[in-house]
Write a protein that holds these residues in place. Structure first.
Motif, PDB file in Angstrom:
ATOM      1  N   VAL A  92     -62.172 -54.192  15.144  1.00  0.00           N
ATOM      2  CA  VAL A  92     -63.207 -55.239  15.108  1.00  0.00           C
ATOM      3  C   VAL A  92     -62.515 -56.594  15.025  1.00  0.00           C
ATOM      4  N   GLU A  93     -62.915 -57.500  15.912  1.00  0.00           N
ATOM      5  CA  GLU A  93     -62.331 -58.838  15.950  1.00  0.00           C
ATOM      6  C   GLU A  93     -63.438 -59.885  15.979  1.00  0.00           C
ATOM      7  N   ILE A  94     -63.166 -61.021  15.384  1.00  0.00           N
ATOM      8  CA  ILE A  94     -64.100 -62.140  15.370  1.00  0.00           C
ATOM      9  C   ILE A  94     -63.353 -63.373  15.857  1.00  0.00           C
ATOM     10  N   ASP A  95     -63.990 -64.174  16.727  1.00  0.00           N
ATOM     11  CA  ASP A  95     -63.332 -65.387  17.192  1.00  0.00           C
ATOM     12  C   ASP A  95     -63.910 -66.612  16.491  1.00  0.00           C
ATOM     13  N   ALA A  96     -63.418 -67.771  16.879  1.00  0.00           N
ATOM     14  CA  ALA A  96     -63.796 -69.010  16.199  1.00  0.00           C
ATOM     15  C   ALA A  96     -65.261 -69.369  16.404  1.00  0.00           C
ATOM     16  N   GLU A  97     -65.898 -68.807  17.428  1.00  0.00           N
ATOM     17  CA  GLU A  97     -67.312 -69.058  17.690  1.00  0.00           C
ATOM     18  C   GLU A  97     -68.206 -67.985  17.062  1.00  0.00           C
ATOM     19  N   ASN A  98     -67.629 -67.144  16.221  1.00  0.00           N
ATOM     20  CA  ASN A  98     -68.348 -66.045  15.561  1.00  0.00           C
ATOM     21  C   ASN A  98     -68.817 -64.963  16.537  1.00  0.00           C
ATOM     22  N   ARG A  99     -68.163 -64.882  17.695  1.00  0.00           N
ATOM     23  CA  ARG A  99     -68.366 -63.737  18.574  1.00  0.00           C
ATOM     24  C   ARG A  99     -67.630 -62.550  17.974  1.00  0.00           C
ATOM     25  N   TRP A 127     -76.570 -49.858  16.778  1.00  0.00           N
ATOM     26  CA  TRP A 127     -78.017 -50.049  16.619  1.00  0.00           C
ATOM     27  C   TRP A 127     -78.262 -51.470  16.168  1.00  0.00           C
ATOM     28  N   GLN A 128     -79.262 -52.092  16.767  1.00  0.00           N
ATOM     29  CA  GLN A 128     -79.639 -53.425  16.338  1.00  0.00           C
ATOM     30  C   GLN A 128     -81.150 -53.505  16.147  1.00  0.00           C
ATOM     31  N   GLY A 129     -81.521 -54.060  15.034  1.00  0.00           N
ATOM     32  CA  GLY A 129     -82.914 -54.326  14.700  1.00  0.00           C
ATOM     33  C   GLY A 129     -82.929 -55.632  13.939  1.00  0.00           C
ATOM     34  N   ASP A 130     -83.319 -55.589  12.666  1.00  0.00           N
ATOM     35  CA  ASP A 130     -83.257 -56.796  11.833  1.00  0.00           C
ATOM     36  C   ASP A 130     -81.814 -57.180  11.519  1.00  0.00           C
ATOM     37  N   TYR A 131     -80.897 -56.233  11.639  1.00  0.00           N
ATOM     38  CA  TYR A 131     -79.464 -56.459  11.453  1.00  0.00           C
ATOM     39  C   TYR A 131     -78.756 -55.526  12.423  1.00  0.00           C
ATOM     40  N   THR A 132     -77.435 -55.457  12.359  1.00  0.00           N
ATOM     41  CA  THR A 132     -76.657 -54.575  13.236  1.00  0.00           C
ATOM     42  C   THR A 132     -76.045 -53.453  12.408  1.00  0.00           C
ATOM     43  N   LYS A 170     -83.294 -58.215   5.543  1.00  0.00           N
ATOM     44  CA  LYS A 170     -83.512 -59.638   5.249  1.00  0.00           C
ATOM     45  C   LYS A 170     -82.297 -60.489   5.611  1.00  0.00           C
ATOM     46  N   TYR A 171     -81.246 -59.848   6.125  1.00  0.00           N
ATOM     47  CA  TYR A 171     -80.003 -60.565   6.426  1.00  0.00           C
ATOM     48  C   TYR A 171     -79.584 -60.252   7.864  1.00  0.00           C
ATOM     49  N   PRO A 172     -80.076 -61.021   8.828  1.00  0.00           N
ATOM     50  CA  PRO A 172     -79.814 -60.708  10.237  1.00  0.00           C
ATOM     51  C   PRO A 172     -78.353 -60.822  10.643  1.00  0.00           C
ATOM     52  N   GLN A 173     -77.524 -61.516   9.845  1.00  0.00           N
ATOM     53  CA  GLN A 173     -76.115 -61.659  10.188  1.00  0.00           C
ATOM     54  C   GLN A 173     -75.262 -60.479   9.724  1.00  0.00           C
ATOM     55  N   VAL A 174     -75.881 -59.498   9.091  1.00  0.00           N
ATOM     56  CA  VAL A 174     -75.125 -58.339   8.584  1.00  0.00           C
ATOM     57  C   VAL A 174     -74.693 -57.428   9.723  1.00  0.00           C
ATOM     58  N   TYR A 214     -67.884 -53.329  22.897  1.00  0.00           N
ATOM     59  CA  TYR A 214     -69.103 -54.135  22.814  1.00  0.00           C
ATOM     60  C   TYR A 214     -68.711 -55.552  22.404  1.00  0.00           C
ATOM     61  N   ILE A 215     -69.389 -56.515  23.007  1.00  0.00           N
ATOM     62  CA  ILE A 215     -69.233 -57.916  22.612  1.00  0.00           C
ATOM     63  C   ILE A 215     -70.578 -58.417  22.092  1.00  0.00           C
ATOM     64  N   LEU A 216     -70.587 -58.877  20.853  1.00  0.00           N
ATOM     65  CA  LEU A 216     -71.771 -59.538  20.301  1.00  0.00           C
ATOM     66  C   LEU A 216     -71.518 -61.033  20.382  1.00  0.00           C
ATOM     67  N   GLU A 217     -72.354 -61.742  21.128  1.00  0.00           N
ATOM     68  CA  GLU A 217     -72.136 -63.173  21.327  1.00  0.00           C
ATOM     69  C   GLU A 217     -72.292 -63.961  20.034  1.00  0.00           C
ATOM     70  N   SER A 218     -72.969 -63.386  19.062  1.00  0.00           N
ATOM     71  CA  SER A 218     -73.066 -63.945  17.718  1.00  0.00           C
ATOM     72  C   SER A 218     -73.563 -62.815  16.821  1.00  0.00           C
ATOM     73  N   PRO A 219     -73.477 -62.962  15.501  1.00  0.00           N
ATOM     74  CA  PRO A 219     -74.024 -61.908  14.639  1.00  0.00           C
ATOM     75  C   PRO A 219     -75.543 -61.764  14.778  1.00  0.00           C
ATOM     76  N   PHE A 220     -76.179 -62.736  15.410  1.00  0.00           N
ATOM     77  CA  PHE A 220     -77.630 -62.684  15.604  1.00  0.00           C
ATOM     78  C   PHE A 220     -77.999 -62.137  16.989  1.00  0.00           C
ATOM     79  N   ASP A 221     -76.991 -61.838  17.778  1.00  0.00           N
ATOM     80  CA  ASP A 221     -77.199 -61.260  19.110  1.00  0.00           C
ATOM     81  C   ASP A 221     -77.923 -59.920  18.972  1.00  0.00           C
TER      82      ASP A 221
END
Length: 424
Positions: free
Chosen positions: A284-291, A245-250, A223-227, A308-315
């Motif tokens: 693990v690193e996060i930038d100002a755009e939430n990448r 692995w990515q599905g409803d979350y990562t 229920k939390y896709p940004q996880v 791996y680069i996730l362009e957003s937590p919803f990628d």
């Protein structure tokens, strides 16, 4: 001074003489254009037993290498947190828990948070549920935690403190409450969750057959896709493409500081000959755009294994379906050769064509009628940085009549190369 503190002081004094033996790790080269605003390292299964053991040294080396990676980044040179997803100790003894703090105290800085979950696996083998309270007393922190670091939420769930329960209903309700708080704070940001076991049927090692997964939090996290969920327990390689692995979350498999194992065909606890020489973690690193950037590190060679680069937590660029679509067969070079000596065949390694590692080599005996029988296989050391240029396969059950030997290289998704043929 109470008993725990006295006990810890004795260990720390003794441990101090060992710290100088640790060479200062040299960070691997980073050529990517990524400007983080937060950075942490995460692993699992350190399996510390006692003062000054190999596992303790690996934990220290990981932290020191994490700092070296951070300090070489001109845009952001901090290491904000060190996370361990359970099985921090091997047998959950008093000295093992004391050795955790003794190991990290000489190397961790005041502005870096050390966060670990305690498992029902190895951490409670000696003291049972009392191991959680012992950890809290020694480390001065709760085993279930919710921390906000540089504006990013970290939620950790350890084993239940209640006898007979793995994870309690109260913990599940608490997890939902914490996730809701994190999302309410900023729904666009990733929320990092950490527990020991994989969620069932997500990353490599979590399938029903492999048996290292558990279903407890599946209905919550979906229920939390940004996880971004980190877990260990299996020790399966973190650079295996199935470990993201990515599905409803990562979900991300952490690998482990203390040895590796695999599933190979119908063997779900396969240990390669060099399995104890494998020690890995994630930066693990996060930038100002939430990448989000994830880099797997081979601790012993101090080199990156994959990124791996996730362009957003919803990628959702790394679903199993997406990974399968980009998967391509390995190839043998035109001048690749193979030679049999005794019952072994020695051959040149194949080459990956999709950036994914070669998972296994299979040898087949093919008779005059074209019947194919597998007579050997081997897993190369793809879970380490230094993968040999030559492959050795032990041959078994070779036919007595004339045959052609065919060797194929196979990636993690079953894509096979054209065979390298040897005539007999």
């Amino acid at each position: 001074m109470n008993g725990i503190n006295s006990f810890f002081l004795i260990i720390l004094i003794a441990y101090g003489s060992f710290v100088s033996l640790l060479a200062n790790p040299k960070a691997p080269e980073d050529t990517a254009d990524f400007s983080p605003v937060a950075r942490f390292i995460v692993t699992s299964d350190s399996h510390i037993t006692t003062i000054g053991d190999v596992q303790s040294f690996r934990l220290q080396r990981m932290i020191k290498l994490g700092y070296d990676i951070a300090e070489k980044d001109k845009s952001y040179n901090k290491l904000d947190a060190v996370l361990i997803a359970g099985d921090v100790t091997d047998m959950g003894t008093k000295i093992a828990f004391g050795s955790i703090k003794a190991a990290i105290t000489p190397v961790i800085k005041d502005d870096t948070q050390f966060l670990a979950t305690i498992s029902t696996s190895h951490d409670d083998r000696n003291l049972g549920k009392a191991s959680l309270e012992l950890y809290e007393e020694i480390m001065g922190q709760e085993t279930d935690f919710h921390r906000v670091i540089n504006g990013f939420h970290f939620i950790g769930v350890s084993a239940s403190k209640i006898e007979g329960e793995h994870y309690s209903e109260y913990q599940k309700e608490w997890l939902v409450e914490q996730l809701d708080l994190a999302v309410a704070d900023d729904p666009s940001k990733p929320v990092f969750v950490i527990q020991h076991e994989h969620i069932s049927n997500t990353v490599y090692g979590s399938s029903d057959f492999e048996g290292w997964g558990m279903p407890d939090f599946a209905e919550i996290l979906e229920k939390y896709p940004q996880v971004i969920d980190f877990s260990g327990h299996s020790h399966y390689p973190n650079n295996d493409p199935r470990s993201i692995w990515q599905g409803d979350y990562t979900a991300i498999g952490t690998g482990g500081l203390y040895y590796t194992e695999l599933t190979v065909d119908d063997i779900k606890t396969f240990h390669p000959t060099d399995y104890r020489f494998v020690s890995t973690f994630w930066v693990v690193e996060i930038d100002a755009e939430n990448r989000i950037r994830l880099r797997a590190v081979d601790l012993l060679s101090k080199e990156y294994l994959c990124e791996y680069i996730l362009e957003s937590p919803f990628d959702r660029n790394y679903t199993p379906e997406q990974q399968m679509l980009r998967s391509k067969p390995p190839v043998f070079e035109d001048d690749a050769s193979a030679k049999i000596i005794g019952k072994n065949i020695y051959l040149d390694s194949a080459q990956s064509t999709d950036g994914m590692p070669i998972f296994i080599y299979r040898a087949y005996a093919v008779d005059a009628e074209g019947n194919r029988t597998q007579v050997g296989k081997t897993v190369p050391s793809y879970y380490r940085y230094n993968v040999p240029d030559r492959v050795t396969i032990k041959l078994e059950n070779l036919p007595e009549e004339d045959y052609t030997l065919e060797i194929v290289a196979e990636n993690c998704y079953g894509m096979q190369s054209e065979p390298l043929k040897v005539q007999f």
